[in-house]
Structures are given as C-alpha cells and as structure tokens.
Enzyme design. Structure first.
Site, mmCIF file in Angstrom:
data_model
loop_
_atom_site.group_PDB
_atom_site.id
_atom_site.type_symbol
_atom_site.label_atom_id
_atom_site.label_comp_id
_atom_site.label_asym_id
_atom_site.label_seq_id
_atom_site.Cartn_x
_atom_site.Cartn_y
_atom_site.Cartn_z
ATOM 1 C CG ASP A 187 -1.752 1.203 1.399
ATOM 2 O OD1 ASP A 187 -1.527 2.172 0.662
ATOM 3 O OD2 ASP A 187 -2.635 1.198 2.291
ATOM 4 C CE LYS A 201 -3.110 9.230 1.967
ATOM 5 N NZ LYS A 201 -3.896 10.168 2.721
HETATM 6 N N1 PMP Z 1 -3.670 3.610 2.707
HETATM 7 C C1 PMP Z 1 -2.824 4.457 3.300
HETATM 8 C C2 PMP Z 1 -1.416 4.016 3.588
HETATM 9 C C3 PMP Z 1 -3.256 5.746 3.664
HETATM 10 O O1 PMP Z 1 -2.422 6.588 4.264
HETATM 11 C C4 PMP Z 1 -4.599 6.115 3.360
HETATM 12 C C5 PMP Z 1 -5.137 7.493 3.710
HETATM 13 N N2 PMP Z 1 -4.657 8.092 4.826
HETATM 14 C C6 PMP Z 1 -5.422 5.206 2.724
HETATM 15 C C7 PMP Z 1 -4.933 3.956 2.411
HETATM 16 C C8 PMP Z 1 -6.849 5.551 2.382
HETATM 17 O O2 PMP Z 1 -6.893 6.485 1.357
HETATM 18 P P1 PMP Z 1 -8.202 7.394 1.143
HETATM 19 O O3 PMP Z 1 -8.267 8.320 2.313
HETATM 20 O O4 PMP Z 1 -7.934 8.108 -0.155
HETATM 21 O O5 PMP Z 1 -9.376 6.479 1.063
#
Ligand code: PMP
Length: 438
Positions: free
Chosen positions: A258, A287
């Site tokens: 991830d 992001k």
């Molecule tokens: N995975 C990680 C490592 C994250 O930091 C985040 C968001 N903070 C997410 C998944 C989820 O992403 P989103 O907020 O765009 O749904």
C-alpha cells in the site's frame, strides 16, 4: 463563529458559511454535536493556504501527503481546464480514452518491475478494497478458496472502508469500535527495527512464524512499505520488507504493498518499495497520484495475477466503479507525473529531509517529546501524551502555519517545492508550539 484575526474578522458571508458548515457538514473524524472549529479557506497557491480572514498559512501537510507540487500549480490547472473542455467524464465500461491510456503507460513504466495491469478507482481505500478482492479472486481462480484470509502487521493503516479497516491496527487504526463486525485477520507485531538501525534478523521472526503457521488459509500479506503512516508514523528497516517478500514467495502468499501515502517520492525513493528493491504482486497508489488535485487511485498487479483471475469462472474481475478512470483525474495525474519526473525531486526531497532534521532537532530536548524522526519529506515529533487538538491547532494557526497533529504525533510533510525559509519557519513553529504543549 469567532475567528478574530490579526487582519480583522471574517466577512458576514463567511460567518454564515461557517455556521452552515458547523451545523450540517461532517468533517473527517469529527463530532456533529461539538465539532472543533474549522478555518475557512479562500484559496491556496504554492505552499500558502489563504484563510477567509486574509491570513496566509505555510502548509506543512500537503493535504495529507497529496499536494506534492504545491497548490494551484499552473501546469495542473491548465491540464484540468483543457481536459474539461473536451471530455470531463465518460463511463469506462466499453469505452476508452487517451488520458487513461497515457497515465496507464506512465504507471507501468514507473512502478517496480512486473506490475503491468492497472485498475483505476476513486480513492485510496477503494484501491485497497480492489487489491484485497484481487488477492481473493486469484486464490479462488487457482482452486484454493480456502486461502481467503489476510495477514498484516500492527501499527498499519489502509483506509476507512470495511475490508481496509480489517487490516488497520485495531488500536491505533481508529476503528476499534467496529471490531465485532470486521473479519478477524492475522496481525504480526509491528516491525521493531527502525530504518536507521542495524538490521536485526530476529525482527522478521514473528511474521515468519505467522506465515508458516497460517499460509494454507492466507491469500495475501498487506503492508505499507517502509513508512507506517496514520497508524503511527514509523519508518522500518528495508530488510524487513525484502524478507517479507521472500516469505511470501516461500509460502505462496501474495504481497500487497500500500503505497497510497508513500508513492511518488515522499520517502526519498520514487516508491518506498525501491528502498528494498522489491516488487509486490499488487500495488496500491493514490493521494499524490494527481498531485493532490483530484481524487484518483490505482491498483496495479502482475501479468500472472491478472491472467489467473481472468482464466477461471467468472472470468472477469468483479469491480467497476462509476467514475473509473475519470478523464479529468487521469489527465491531471499524467501531468503531475511529468512534473515530478522533470523536477530534481530526489534532491528536493533529500534537502527537505536534511532541513527537517536540523529544524526539528530542538524538540529532542523537551521532556514531553518521546522521539523525533525524519525520512524523506516526512518529519515526525512524537510526544508522550496525546496533544490537545483544540489548543494546539489554534496555536499553529496563530504562528501562521498549517500543521494538523493527531494523537501523540506532530508531523510535517510539506509540498516538495517548499523554499528553505518557509521550511525553517515551519520547523520553528513546531518547536515553539511543542515547547508549550504538555
Ligand atoms: N492507505 C494508506 C497508507 C493511507 O495513508 C490512506 C489514507 N490516509 C489510505 C490507504 C486511504 O486512502 P483514502 O483516504 O484516499 O481512502
């Protein structure tokens, strides 16, 4: 709303707007009975956020890892405007378009070797859901439906949707109240050996044991490579990740990385996986993919995983969001990647790391501070006790900076284009505010 400021009060229109906001609009992780105040934003440009009362704040957050080139970058704005004029959206079922193809090409080229098949979706959490579904469908297609569980490590964070929550740290992952509803998966302790420590081979033993004991029921191991973000802002040793890769191969378990937070240079490498020279079987991006301008995420996988999924009943991957591969978002993402590659991003990020280390160093001397650590364009001050959000947020704004701590963590991850003087100012604001916290 009482937002008295050095440049005067906010206008009546803004008062009304914030009043409606307070009574009707939910903000992330907030109460609808007693929400903390929010600050109206008029505009944002470069590393400056302009508030409704005329104050300008230096941004230390890059809007949660995403705004790597700064706000309103003219190239991204132009790309968005041009694309809006020709094709802002069209369903992706049965139709294709150039912005998605161009972005797909760039991602296949840029990401670690072997990731060839791209699934576009809307947000990071959905990219994680897609990755987990791919792993499940892969095992199903191989006639191994009993491999339907996931493994991960403590202190991780993967998003707020249900299956993403099930692999977040049950305590720091903010989702413990759902524990009765979430599937129970396997958690190894968080990696203990930090990025900067000497590698301790014992660090991988708990994960090794977990996989040895449970591999017959495991389809995938999911990790944030190197940087554990919202679950604790920790940096672990690259050997942990390369050992995890080996274990996954040994035990026939897919590795999902991830990189939603770390992708596109934040940790000092283009992808955090590059610190360990590994390729995952499935990679999640989000992001900074669009430079923080629009919501877009992607889940990439290998030829082998994609072929296997597609070769058995039902013969297709069972996911297809309405706004899949939205042309506006794809076009902006393509432009953002071009901007990054045209820049000297690795030197910029290394310089930010250096300045963060220097600037945050005084915090080490405070009794209330447990640790100060920096990697790439990420600087973290960890306190012994959770901060008081109501007071600390106000203090940061009074100092003219936008820093949004959570729990015991005060951290900076500015846009890469931040200038030395602004970064020094940001660090000094953190030192001054943390000095009186506690
Ligand atoms: N995975 C990680 C490592 C994250 O930091 C985040 C968001 N903070 C997410 C998944 C989820 O992403 P989103 O907020 O765009 O749904």
């Amino acid at each position: 709303m009482n937002q008295k400021t050095s440049t005067g009060s906010i206008s009546r229109e803004w008062q009304e707007l914030l009043d409606f906001d307070r009574h009707h609009l939910w903000h992330p992780y907030t109460s609808m009975i007693d929400p903390l105040p929010v600050y109206g934003v008029e505009s944002a440009e470069g590393v400056k956020i302009r508030l409704a009362d005329g104050r300008e704040l230096i941004d230390g957050m890059a809007s949660w890892w995403s705004v790597i080139h700064g706000y309103s970058h003219p190239r991204l704005v132009r790309a968005l405007q041009e694309q809006a004029g020709s094709l802002s959206h069209v369903m992706y079922g049965g139709l294709a378009h150039e912005p998605a193809v161009a972005l797909g090409r760039k991602l296949v080229d840029l990401t670690p070797a072997g990731l060839e098949k791209v699934f576009f979706c809307d947000s990071g959490s959905v990219a994680v859901e897609v990755a987990m579904k791919m792993a499940l469908q892969y095992c199903h297609a191989r006639g191994k439906p009993e491999k339907h569980q996931f493994a991960t490590v403590r202190s991780g964070y993967h998003g707020d949707t249900f299956h993403a929550m099930s692999v977040c740290d049950p305590v720091t992952g903010m989702h413990h109240i759902y524990s009765g509803v979430l599937p129970q998966y396997h958690f190894a302790p968080r990696p203990a050996c930090s990025f900067f420590d000497e590698w301790d081979p014992e660090d991988i033993s708990p994960l090794s044991e977990l996989l040895a004991e449970n591999h017959e029921s495991l389809c995938a191991l999911i990790l944030e490579p190197i940087v554990q973000g919202a679950g604790g802002m920790r940096f672990y040793h690259p050997r942990y990740l390369s050992e995890a890769r080996k274990l996954c191969d040994q035990f026939d378990v897919l590795l999902i990385c991830d990189e939603i937070a770390t992708g596109f240079g934040r940790s000092g490498q283009m992808f955090a996986c590059d610190h360990s020279s590994i390729s995952p079987d499935i990679l999640c991006l989000g992001k900074a993919l669009t430079g923080g301008m629009l919501s877009l995420a992607a889940t990439l996988t290998s030829e082998a995983v994609a072929r296997t999924i597609s070769s058995a009943e039902p013969g297709v991957f069972m996911h297809g969001p309405t706004f899949m591969a939205n042309p506006l978002a794809c076009r902006v993402a393509g432009e953002s990647i071009d901007l990054l590659l045209e820049s000297d991003w690795q030197r910029l990020v290394a310089t930010i790391q250096n300045k963060l280390e220097q600037g945050l160093k005084p915090c080490r001397d405070f009794d209330q501070v447990a640790d100060v650590r920096c990697l790439g364009a990420i600087g973290v001050v960890e306190l012994h006790k959770p901060v008081n959000m109501a007071t600390i947020q106000q203090r940061f704004v009074e100092h003219g900076v936008w820093v949004r701590p959570f729990g015991t963590l005060v951290y900076l991850m500015p846009p890469y284009c931040i200038e030395a003087a602004d970064l020094e100012y940001l660090c000094q604001a953190v030192v001054d505010v943390v000095a009186v916290e506690g």
